[in-house]
Design a protein around this motif. Structure first.
Motif, PDB file in Angstrom:
ATOM      1  N   PRO A   1       8.290 -16.218  -2.400  1.00  0.00           N
ATOM      2  CA  PRO A   1       9.864 -15.958  -2.174  1.00  0.00           C
ATOM      3  C   PRO A   1      10.477 -15.599  -0.789  1.00  0.00           C
ATOM      4  CG  PRO A   1       8.221 -14.033  -2.432  1.00  0.00           C
ATOM      5  CD  PRO A   1       7.784 -15.108  -2.608  1.00  0.00           C
ATOM      6  N   THR A   2      11.823 -16.374  -0.913  1.00  0.00           N
ATOM      7  CA  THR A   2      12.413 -16.159   0.216  1.00  0.00           C
ATOM      8  C   THR A   2      13.676 -15.126   0.796  1.00  0.00           C
ATOM      9  OG1 THR A   2      14.064 -17.929  -0.725  1.00  0.00           O
ATOM     10  CG2 THR A   2      12.540 -18.592   0.175  1.00  0.00           C
ATOM     11  N   CYS A   3      14.202 -15.047   1.582  1.00  0.00           N
ATOM     12  CA  CYS A   3      14.637 -14.008   1.871  1.00  0.00           C
ATOM     13  C   CYS A   3      14.566 -12.650   1.159  1.00  0.00           C
ATOM     14  CB  CYS A   3      15.856 -14.438   2.012  1.00  0.00           C
ATOM     15  SG  CYS A   3      16.750 -14.846   0.249  1.00  0.00           S
ATOM     16  N   LEU A   4      13.002 -12.148   1.282  1.00  0.00           N
ATOM     17  CA  LEU A   4      12.753 -10.591   0.691  1.00  0.00           C
ATOM     18  C   LEU A   4      13.124  -9.676   1.650  1.00  0.00           C
ATOM     19  CD1 LEU A   4      11.161 -10.413  -1.904  1.00  0.00           C
ATOM     20  CD2 LEU A   4       9.252 -10.536  -0.577  1.00  0.00           C
ATOM     21  N   ASP A   5      13.561  -8.749   1.246  1.00  0.00           N
ATOM     22  CA  ASP A   5      13.790  -7.422   1.801  1.00  0.00           C
ATOM     23  C   ASP A   5      12.755  -7.278   2.195  1.00  0.00           C
ATOM     24  OD1 ASP A   5      13.709  -4.599   1.816  1.00  0.00           O
ATOM     25  OD2 ASP A   5      15.602  -3.835   1.837  1.00  0.00           O
ATOM     26  N   SER A   6      12.692  -6.518   3.777  1.00  0.00           N
ATOM     27  CA  SER A   6      11.194  -6.306   4.177  1.00  0.00           C
ATOM     28  C   SER A   6      10.498  -5.155   3.929  1.00  0.00           C
ATOM     29  CB  SER A   6      11.789  -5.919   6.051  1.00  0.00           C
ATOM     30  OG  SER A   6      12.394  -4.506   5.774  1.00  0.00           O
ATOM     31  N   LEU A   7      11.297  -3.824   2.589  1.00  0.00           N
ATOM     32  CA  LEU A   7      10.415  -2.714   2.055  1.00  0.00           C
ATOM     33  C   LEU A   7      10.495  -3.757   0.416  1.00  0.00           C
ATOM     34  CD1 LEU A   7      12.431  -0.432   4.062  1.00  0.00           C
ATOM     35  CD2 LEU A   7      10.352  -0.920   4.147  1.00  0.00           C
ATOM     36  N   ALA A   8      10.564  -4.322   0.428  1.00  0.00           N
ATOM     37  CA  ALA A   8       9.648  -5.111  -0.999  1.00  0.00           C
ATOM     38  C   ALA A   8       8.830  -4.703  -1.704  1.00  0.00           C
ATOM     39  CB  ALA A   8      10.370  -6.599  -1.694  1.00  0.00           C
ATOM     40  N   TRP A   9       8.066  -4.862  -1.047  1.00  0.00           N
ATOM     41  CA  TRP A   9       6.729  -4.960  -1.664  1.00  0.00           C
ATOM     42  C   TRP A   9       6.290  -2.939  -1.694  1.00  0.00           C
ATOM     43  CZ3 TRP A   9       3.899  -7.463  -4.702  1.00  0.00           C
ATOM     44  CH2 TRP A   9       4.256  -9.035  -5.226  1.00  0.00           C
ATOM     45  N   LYS A  10       6.975  -2.314  -0.545  1.00  0.00           N
ATOM     46  CA  LYS A  10       6.490  -0.754  -0.746  1.00  0.00           C
ATOM     47  C   LYS A  10       6.852  -0.958  -1.887  1.00  0.00           C
ATOM     48  CE  LYS A  10       7.041   3.259   1.935  1.00  0.00           C
ATOM     49  NZ  LYS A  10       7.267   3.381   3.100  1.00  0.00           N
ATOM     50  N   LYS A  11       8.814  -1.189  -1.816  1.00  0.00           N
ATOM     51  CA  LYS A  11       9.041  -0.549  -3.151  1.00  0.00           C
ATOM     52  C   LYS A  11       8.753  -0.803  -4.419  1.00  0.00           C
ATOM     53  CE  LYS A  11      13.378  -0.099  -0.308  1.00  0.00           C
ATOM     54  NZ  LYS A  11      14.340  -1.369  -0.770  1.00  0.00           N
ATOM     55  N   ILE A  12       8.461  -1.791  -4.895  1.00  0.00           N
ATOM     56  CA  ILE A  12       7.862  -2.491  -6.035  1.00  0.00           C
ATOM     57  C   ILE A  12       6.093  -1.508  -6.155  1.00  0.00           C
ATOM     58  CG2 ILE A  12       6.601  -4.301  -7.131  1.00  0.00           C
ATOM     59  CD1 ILE A  12       8.144  -5.678  -5.137  1.00  0.00           C
ATOM     60  N   CYS A  13       5.030  -1.440  -5.182  1.00  0.00           N
ATOM     61  CA  CYS A  13       4.018  -0.158  -5.134  1.00  0.00           C
ATOM     62  C   CYS A  13       4.549   0.775  -5.808  1.00  0.00           C
ATOM     63  CB  CYS A  13       3.251  -0.323  -4.115  1.00  0.00           C
ATOM     64  SG  CYS A  13       2.430  -2.309  -4.425  1.00  0.00           S
ATOM     65  N   GLN A  14       5.572   1.909  -5.352  1.00  0.00           N
ATOM     66  CA  GLN A  14       6.139   2.800  -5.881  1.00  0.00           C
ATOM     67  C   GLN A  14       6.489   3.154  -7.487  1.00  0.00           C
ATOM     68  OE1 GLN A  14       8.658   3.969  -3.034  1.00  0.00           O
ATOM     69  NE2 GLN A  14       7.537   4.578  -1.521  1.00  0.00           N
ATOM     70  N   GLU A  15       7.216   1.523  -7.340  1.00  0.00           N
ATOM     71  CA  GLU A  15       7.798   1.611  -8.825  1.00  0.00           C
ATOM     72  C   GLU A  15       6.658   1.517  -9.332  1.00  0.00           C
ATOM     73  OE1 GLU A  15      11.278  -0.516 -11.992  1.00  0.00           O
ATOM     74  OE2 GLU A  15      11.160  -0.650  -9.608  1.00  0.00           O
ATOM     75  N   TYR A  16       5.716   0.666  -9.406  1.00  0.00           N
ATOM     76  CA  TYR A  16       4.624   0.300 -10.569  1.00  0.00           C
ATOM     77  C   TYR A  16       3.187   0.982  -9.717  1.00  0.00           C
ATOM     78  CZ  TYR A  16       7.889  -2.062 -12.707  1.00  0.00           C
ATOM     79  OH  TYR A  16       9.045  -2.878 -13.181  1.00  0.00           O
TER      80      TYR A  16
END
Length: 160
Positions: free
Chosen positions: A22-37
């Motif tokens: 993924p390009t231009c991914l928010d720096s906190l994306a994985w943290k947020k995805i892991c919180q949601e799931y």
């Protein structure tokens, strides 16, 4: 170090369920995805046991996602690859991209499920690239159904 690096790339290419870049991914994306799931919501003993299998996959996943909604599954990945999945409706074990129990259509569904979540945290151009990636085929499952290779005369004859 070269041998170790070479083995890592060989394993990553042969065991992946799907790749991601993924390009231009928010720096906190994985943290947020892991919180949601979050895997913290897993309470059922069988799922907890298989969560341990995902955590202990031979290439340790950096991120583990638990999707409660159907199809319920646990997915282990890193920034570039989806590595391992547990979905009781597919198999009673964790699976990688080489497993013949994991069809190409299931691999693609799993990859696209993760990519859909990533897209929430991308710029518009990145989302367009991810949509193109989601339409591409996945690499390995059905092409490896014949493994392990059967012994043939060519494989058992010593080279001269």
């Amino acid at each position: 170090m070269l041998v170790l690096t070479s083995c890592q790339f060989a394993n990553s290419e042969t065991s992946e369920i799907g790749s991601m870049a993924p390009t231009c991914l928010d720096s906190l994306a994985w943290k947020k995805i892991c919180q949601e799931y979050s895997i913290d919501s897993i309470k059922e003993p069988k799922l907890l046991s298989n969560l341990e299998d995902v955590k202990n996959h031979f290439i340790k996943p950096a991120y583990i996602l638990y999707f409660k909604e159907e199809p319920e599954e646990i997915i282990g990945c890193d920034r570039y690859f989806i590595r391992v999945v547990y979905n009781e409706k597919i198999a009673d074990q964790t699976l990688t991209g080489l497993d013949p129990l994991l069809s190409n259509s299931e691999q693609k569904r799993i990859r696209n499920r993760v990519l859909k979540e990533i897209m929430k945290y991308q710029c518009e151009e990145g989302k367009k690239e991810t949509l193109i990636e989601m339409s591409r085929d996945v690499p390995f499952a059905e092409s490896h159904k014949a493994y392990p290779l059967k012994k043939t005369p060519e494989l058992t004859q010593p080279e001269e």
